[in-house]
Write an enzyme that holds these catalytic residues in place. Structure first.
Site, PDB file in Angstrom:
ATOM      1  N   LYS A   1       0.855  -1.188   0.000  1.00  0.00           N
ATOM      2  CA  LYS A   1       0.000   0.000   0.000  1.00  0.00           C
ATOM      3  C   LYS A   1       0.892   1.239   0.000  1.00  0.00           C
ATOM      4  O   LYS A   1       1.742   1.412   0.877  1.00  0.00           O
ATOM      5  CB  LYS A   1      -0.885  -0.028   1.246  1.00  0.00           C
ATOM      6  CG  LYS A   1      -2.182   0.680   1.119  1.00  0.00           C
ATOM      7  CD  LYS A   1      -3.061   0.320   2.314  1.00  0.00           C
ATOM      8  CE  LYS A   1      -4.358   1.080   2.289  1.00  0.00           C
ATOM      9  NZ  LYS A   1      -5.120   0.851   3.518  1.00  0.00           N
TER      10      LYS A   1
HETATM   11  O1  G3P Z   1      -9.645   2.224   4.360  1.00  0.00           O
HETATM   12  C1  G3P Z   1      -9.360   3.483   4.876  1.00  0.00           C
HETATM   13  C2  G3P Z   1      -9.963   3.577   6.231  1.00  0.00           C
HETATM   14  O2  G3P Z   1      -9.271   2.792   7.157  1.00  0.00           O
HETATM   15  C3  G3P Z   1     -10.203   4.933   6.695  1.00  0.00           C
HETATM   16  O3  G3P Z   1     -11.428   4.868   7.291  1.00  0.00           O
HETATM   17  O4  G3P Z   1     -13.253   5.649   8.676  1.00  0.00           O
HETATM   18  O5  G3P Z   1     -10.877   6.359   9.178  1.00  0.00           O
HETATM   19  O6  G3P Z   1     -12.075   7.281   7.219  1.00  0.00           O
HETATM   20  P1  G3P Z   1     -11.938   6.117   8.134  1.00  0.00           P
END
Ligand code: G3P
Length: 216
Positions: free
Chosen positions: A87
Site C-alpha cells: 500500500k
Molecule cells: O480504508 C481506509 C480507512 O481505514 C479509513 O477509514 O473511517 O478512518 O475514514 P476512516
C-alpha cells in the site's frame, strides 16, 4: 463486488472469514496502532497472521515517503507472503514507486485517493488497486460516491485495469451504492458488512415461521 475487511483486528477478520463472504483485508498504520501492534517485528508477524487467516489479498502499508524508502519497504513487505499487496500513498514519490513495483510484478494499492486526477495517476502508474476514501470526503461535504462514479467512468473509458477499492466505507448504504456504481472492491468495517443482514421484516417473518412450526 469483492468484500475486504478494513481492520487489523484478528478476531474480526476471523469472524468475516467464517461468514464466507471475505475476499481480502486492508490495514493501515492507524488500524495497526488501534490494535496495539507496535514495532517492526510485531507488525510483520501480524501481517503474516492475517495472511494465514484469509485466502485473498492483504494490503500492508509503507510508512516511507521518499522513492528509495518506499521501494525498500515495499519489497520487504511483498516478500513476506504471496498475498501481500503493497500500500503506497498518493504522493509524487508514491506514483514513481507504483510504476517501479508494477514493472517488477509487485502488486500495489494506492491509498489516500481523494480526486479523479489522483485516480488517473494511480492507474497510469499501474497500481493494482486505487483506494478512494469515500467517508472522509463525505466528512468534508463532498459526496464520496461521486468520486467512485467518476473513477468508474474514466477507468472504463480507457480500459485501465486498476481496480477501484472503495475505502473509508462507513455504513451499509455506502456498500450498496458502491455495488450499484460498479466499484470492484469495498473495504469495510465488520459492522458495515454485518449490517447488510438487518431487515425487520426478516425478523418478523422468521418469528412467525418458527411460531407456526411449533403449532400442533
Ligand atoms: O480504508 C481506509 C480507512 O481505514 C479509513 O477509514 O473511517 O478512518 O475514514 P476512516
Amino acid at each position: 463486488m469483492k468484500f475486504f475487511i478494513d481492520t487489523a483486528n484478528l478476531a474480526q477478520i476471523k469472524e468475516a472469514q467464517e461468514l464466507g463472504v471475505l475476499d481480502g483485508v486492508t490495514t493501515n498504520p492507524s488500524l495497526m496502532a488501534k490494535e496495539g501492534i507496535k514495532g517492526q517485528d510485531k507488525i510483520i508477524q501480524h501481517y503474516i497472521d492475517i495472511c494465514n487467516i484469509v485466502d485473498g489479498d492483504v494490503s500492508a502499508e509503507v510508512i516511507s515517503t521518499d522513492f528509495k524508502g518506499i521501494v525498500e519497504e515495499g519489497e520487504k513487505l511483498a516478500a513476506l507472503h504471496p498475498q501481500i499487496v503493497v500500500k503506497v500513498p498518493m504522493i509524487k514519490d508514491g506514483v514513481k514507486a507504483l510504476k517501479y513495483f508494477s514493472s517488477k510484478g509487485i502488486r500495489t494499492n494506492c491509498t489516500l485517493v481523494f480526486s479523479s486526477g489522483q485516480a488517473i495517476l494511480a492507474a497510469k502508474a499501474g497500481a493494482t488497486y486505487a483506494s478512494p476514501f469515500i467517508g472522509r470526503l463525505d466528512d468534508v461535504s463532498f459526496d464520496g460516491l461521486d468520486l467512485i462514479a467518476s473513477m468508474r467512468l474514466i477507468y472504463d473509458n480507457y480500459g485501465y485495469e486498476t481496480q477501484i477499492l472503495a475505502a473509508s466505507v462507513r455504513h451499509p448504504v455506502h456498500i450498496i451504492k458502491c455495488a450499484e456504481i460498479g466499484a470492484d472492491v469495498a473495504t469495510c468495517p465488520l459492522s458495515a458488512i454485518t449490517a447488510l443482514l438487518n431487515h425487520p421484516l426478516t425478523d418478523i417473518g422468521l418469528a412467525k415461521f418458527l411460531a407456526d412450526a411449533g403449532k400442533k
